[in-house]
Design an enzyme around this catalytic site. Sequence first.
Site, PDB file in Angstrom:
ATOM      1  N   GLU A   1       0.443   3.962  -5.554  1.00  0.00           N
ATOM      2  CA  GLU A   1       1.600   3.026  -5.494  1.00  0.00           C
ATOM      3  C   GLU A   1       1.607   2.436  -6.808  1.00  0.00           C
ATOM      4  O   GLU A   1       0.388   2.388  -7.632  1.00  0.00           O
ATOM      5  CB  GLU A   1       0.998   1.668  -4.626  1.00  0.00           C
ATOM      6  CG  GLU A   1       0.803   2.092  -3.184  1.00  0.00           C
ATOM      7  CD  GLU A   1       0.136   0.913  -2.558  1.00  0.00           C
ATOM      8  OE1 GLU A   1       0.534  -0.316  -2.761  1.00  0.00           O
ATOM      9  OE2 GLU A   1      -0.534   1.098  -1.522  1.00  0.00           O
TER      10      GLU A   1
ATOM     11  N   GLU B   1       8.504  -5.789  -0.885  1.00  0.00           N
ATOM     12  CA  GLU B   1       7.564  -6.287   0.000  1.00  0.00           C
ATOM     13  C   GLU B   1       7.416  -7.857  -0.590  1.00  0.00           C
ATOM     14  O   GLU B   1       7.187  -7.964  -1.847  1.00  0.00           O
ATOM     15  CB  GLU B   1       6.420  -5.670  -0.074  1.00  0.00           C
ATOM     16  CG  GLU B   1       5.506  -5.987   0.871  1.00  0.00           C
ATOM     17  CD  GLU B   1       3.943  -5.419   0.669  1.00  0.00           C
ATOM     18  OE1 GLU B   1       3.068  -5.741   1.463  1.00  0.00           O
ATOM     19  OE2 GLU B   1       3.927  -4.317   0.100  1.00  0.00           O
TER      20      GLU B   1
END
Length: 416
Positions: free
Chosen positions: A224, A336
């Site tokens: 990520e 997110e």
Amino acid sequence: MAPPCGSGRRWSRAIKMTFYLFFLVPMSSTGNRNTNTILGKKQKLEVQQQLKRLNKPALKSIESPDGDIIDCVDIYKQPAFDHPLLKNHTIQMRPSSYPEGFSFDEINDVSSSSEPEFTQPWHLNGRCPEGTIPIRRTKEEDLLRAGSIANFGRKKYLTIPNTQSNFGPPVHEYATYGESDDKYYGMTADINGWNPHTQEENEFSLSQFWLENGEYGQDLDTIEAGMMVFEWLYGDKNTRFFLYWTDDAYQSTGCYNLLCPGFVQIDKQIAMGARLTPYSKYDGDQVALQLYVWKVDVNAGGDWWLKINNKDFGYWPSSIFSILSDSASKVRWGGEVLNYKVNGQHTTTQMGSGHFAEEGPGKASFFKNLNVIDGLQIPRGPRDTTTFMTNPNCYNILDYGSFFYYGGPGRNPNCP
């Protein structure tokens, strides 16, 4: 921790995980973390030992105008080589291969109205010399703020709700776009950067990509990277560049940036966890961060390389992964937010620009120039994609194939 491919998987996880938190920390009666804890001798020793482990000897130190201290560490003495599987690792100073037919220059057009690429404030006071890499120094207050010395910088899944009456169980809110019907050996994305508001210290807002293989609740490997605001980790509400990896669904392996051994950095200009400036402006100039990830020498178990703004930044060695040592099974891009529902209300923490996707160019956040490197090792645009929104009244997404808009303000009349 799931061991690397070839050494046998020792762990099999069948635990059903309801929530995940970033650290378990003491809270004051008002719900804020107590950073004024009086430490005993044992705790002080633990803090000092952890700081010594995290902060490698510096050949040069640079004090940033924003208060960060950037240590220029010998590239051969960086944290990566504390990993037991990397003790005899030979550092790769450049990628051994690029995807066939893939030109990074061809996708290097973020926007004709973009300002110059991101910089980091510490550059104003100096640069790291050749043969070193910049590492943001971890301070004692960082460890005390996080509350967990041993797990500082790591994610964890927990089934324990927050014990404070005014805090609800943590909820992860998403607005993402991706595909999962192929093998994946890389991806690209341009993300425009903002400085979203976060309501609580222990809430975050991020924009990132995920390259994944495995399943939540059993075993999961991920790579990520992106931008985030996370006061709990960094001590302020500034937008910072980050990367993350895990080999066992965030349980005991992996961490943010270079806070644990694993990622090998070769670039001397960008410091993980340091601020990024300037930000995009609402109805004005849009500034984007360009990220490219690809697997070298696919048939020989090559490493996962990360390129930032057309510079080879570093790599995740294939040996630190198990199922991701071969390929990814899913690619996702998006935002997110961690929502603690203080006093039973949805958080006002923003995603992206803090504006909904339908506001479009110059106002909503975007991901563009999306590509994947598929099972045939051929770069292509996304196909057979899916969007995922936990609550479109709070944060949403509108996709247009190779780009999408996303974001939102959090709590509003339709998102109580």
